[in-house]
Design a protein around this motif. Structure first.
Motif, mmCIF file in Angstrom:
data_model
loop_
_atom_site.group_PDB
_atom_site.id
_atom_site.type_symbol
_atom_site.label_atom_id
_atom_site.label_comp_id
_atom_site.label_asym_id
_atom_site.label_seq_id
_atom_site.Cartn_x
_atom_site.Cartn_y
_atom_site.Cartn_z
ATOM 1 N N GLN A 38 5.173 2.970 10.809
ATOM 2 C CA GLN A 38 6.069 2.106 10.442
ATOM 3 C C GLN A 38 5.825 1.231 9.142
ATOM 4 O O GLN A 38 7.133 0.783 8.921
ATOM 5 C CB GLN A 38 6.118 1.195 11.905
ATOM 6 C CG GLN A 38 6.279 1.875 13.158
ATOM 7 C CD GLN A 38 7.255 2.825 12.938
ATOM 8 O OE1 GLN A 38 8.492 2.940 12.441
ATOM 9 N NE2 GLN A 38 7.259 4.183 13.579
ATOM 10 N N ASN A 53 11.960 1.829 16.686
ATOM 11 C CA ASN A 53 10.847 2.055 17.140
ATOM 12 C C ASN A 53 10.594 1.247 18.602
ATOM 13 O O ASN A 53 9.861 1.559 19.442
ATOM 14 C CB ASN A 53 9.761 1.984 16.232
ATOM 15 C CG ASN A 53 9.843 3.195 15.220
ATOM 16 O OD1 ASN A 53 9.036 4.393 15.758
ATOM 17 N ND2 ASN A 53 10.148 3.184 14.038
ATOM 18 N N ALA A 91 7.451 -3.007 11.218
ATOM 19 C CA ALA A 91 8.534 -2.352 10.313
ATOM 20 C C ALA A 91 9.301 -3.322 9.412
ATOM 21 O O ALA A 91 9.334 -3.376 8.244
ATOM 22 C CB ALA A 91 9.511 -1.659 11.080
ATOM 23 N N VAL A 137 14.421 0.652 11.461
ATOM 24 C CA VAL A 137 13.170 1.118 11.914
ATOM 25 C C VAL A 137 12.692 0.482 13.048
ATOM 26 O O VAL A 137 11.960 0.924 13.945
ATOM 27 C CB VAL A 137 12.106 1.381 10.587
ATOM 28 C CG1 VAL A 137 10.874 1.923 11.199
ATOM 29 C CG2 VAL A 137 13.167 2.551 9.450
#
Length: 433
Positions: free
Chosen positions: A337, A151, A286, A147
């Motif tokens: 996140q 991102n 994250a 993740v």
């Protein structure tokens, strides 16, 4: 899928290179996404339905993901994850070049829909492979890595996209139309590099199943081997995925249109940078949030992050000054996140291993169905409300309506999970020599 084929070193390598793939694909994705609404505005100059056109462009992508995520998840259970991810990565590269061909908004829809096919091959299947490679006690951290990588790519992408547009427009002397197309070539190179990394360094973590049975509707909503609470959890997560997909998609494509409308002095070289700044802090949380979810509970972290994300959504249009809007964008991104790795890890804990690829694909499809509807509805809301005078001063004009609806629906989805989902008890880590 069968038993794990990987030792700890190989498992960590899988997570690292799949995170690298997610970064590369997301960098290309983030590079062009903020330019799409502006490109449509350029192609359809004078149109009174740009919001709907942008929404349909977004939804065509999500529609194909919704239709194909579960079938590709099923196929990856049978033939292995790596093959599917590889094909999807190389498709991304080809389609990025094809984006430069259409000369109108309608032509972009076809290419965008095909990109949704590639996305259905990459995102849910790579996530399933990360889950295959990680014991339950490390899933939050592993998913946090992908993740964060994804991102981080989405954060850096707008900076690169805006820079490439500016380079083509001001330094290379391209026309405005060709300047919009220039970043797509860079995206193609990135996707090709991601495919090469997967080919060289990623290994399937479990033995593919020989069985060719497909999930029936009953098995989808009532899988064998799950107790009553597990089935209830799964059904609630299906509903949450669809509602959350709607809530995010009804706003995501409009964020650039909102900035362009509220701050008209900004241009195509500046708005992507602002989107990147707004998302930047989100990428930093994250991994820590994934590790925290492993320690204190995945459901708790999801709930906290989810509420903050959707409250942040409602606050964005209330920022009168650009720096305030950026702060609210950053709050929204950081909170999302925090919640996203925890939710994905919670889903993985609930889903039976033997049909994980298929059910993760179904969850992805549910989210995408919500996104398809949300993209169109969000565009319609923008066209209907953004010029509306609500009779109030300050930021209280028609632009706030889509944001309030999206944020309110999102808060409702988090509440449903909070009340109805029971998190499975943690399992001890199994470390292979």
């Amino acid at each position: 899928m069968g038993s794990s084929l990987l030792n700890e070193k190989e498992a960590r390598r899988n997570v690292t290179y799949l995170a690298s793939l997610d970064f590369i694909i997301s960098l290309g994705f983030g590079l062009i996404m903020p330019l799409f609404p502006l490109y449509v505005t350029y192609l359809e100059e004078g149109s009174t339905s740009v919001g709907l056109q942008v929404g349909i462009l977004f939804s065509s992508f999500m529609l194909m993901r919704a239709i194909l995520a579960a079938p590709f998840g099923h196929l990856s259970d049978r033939v292995g994850r790596k093959k599917i991810i590889l094909i999807g990565s190389f498709m991304y590269a080809l389609l990025a070049i094809l984006f430069t061909v259409p000369e109108d908004w309608f032509g972009l829809i076809f290419v965008r829909a095909l990109q949704g096919v590639a996305s259905a091959m990459v995102w849910p299947v790579s996530e399933a492979l990360v889950i295959d490679s990680s014991p339950p006690s490390m899933r939050g951290a592993s998913l946090g890595k992908i993740v964060m990588a994804s991102n981080l790519g989405m954060v850096i992408g707008p900076f690169v996209g805006g820079g490439l547009f500016a380079l083509a427009d001001t330094t290379l002397g391209f026309s405005e139309g060709d300047s919009y197309k220039f970043p797509f070539y860079f995206t193609a190179v990135l996707a090709l590099a991601g495919g090469v990394l997967v080919w060289r360094y990623v290994t399937d973590a479990v033995v593919p199943r020989e069985a060719k049975t497909k999930l029936t509707l009953q098995q989808m909503f009532n899988p064998e081997g799950m107790d009553k609470q597990g089935v209830r959890n799964l059904r609630v997560l299906y509903a949450n995925a669809a509602m959350e997909g709607f809530a995010f998609a009804s706003i995501g494509p409009l964020m650039v249109l909102f900035l362009d409308f509220k701050f008209p002095l900004l241009g195509a070289d500046t708005i992507p940078l602002i989107v990147g700044v707004g998302m930047g802090l989100g990428a930093l949380v994250a991994i820590p949030s994934g590790r925290m979810a492993d320690r204190v509970g995945k459901k708790k972290i999801f709930i906290v992050g989810g509420y903050l994300a959707f409250v942040g959504t409602m606050l964005v249009p209330l920022g009168v000054l650009l720096p305030v809007v950026i702060i609210f964008l950053a709050m929204r991104s950081m909170a999302f996140q925090i919640s996203s790795p925890a939710l994905r890890a919670l889903q993985a804990d609930i889903v039976p291993e033997s049909i994980r690829g298929r059910l993760i694909g179904v969850l992805e499809s549910m989210s995408n169905v919500g996104s398809v509807v949300g993209g169109v509805i969000g565009g319609l809301m923008w066209d209907a409300f953004h010029m509306m005078d609500l009779g109030m001063s300050g930021p209280f004009d028609g632009t706030i309506i889509p944001f309030l609806i999206s944020g309110g629906l999102g808060v409702a989805t988090v509440f449903i999970v909070q009340v109805m989902v029971k998190e499975p008890k943690p399992q001890p880590a199994i470390v292979k020599e």
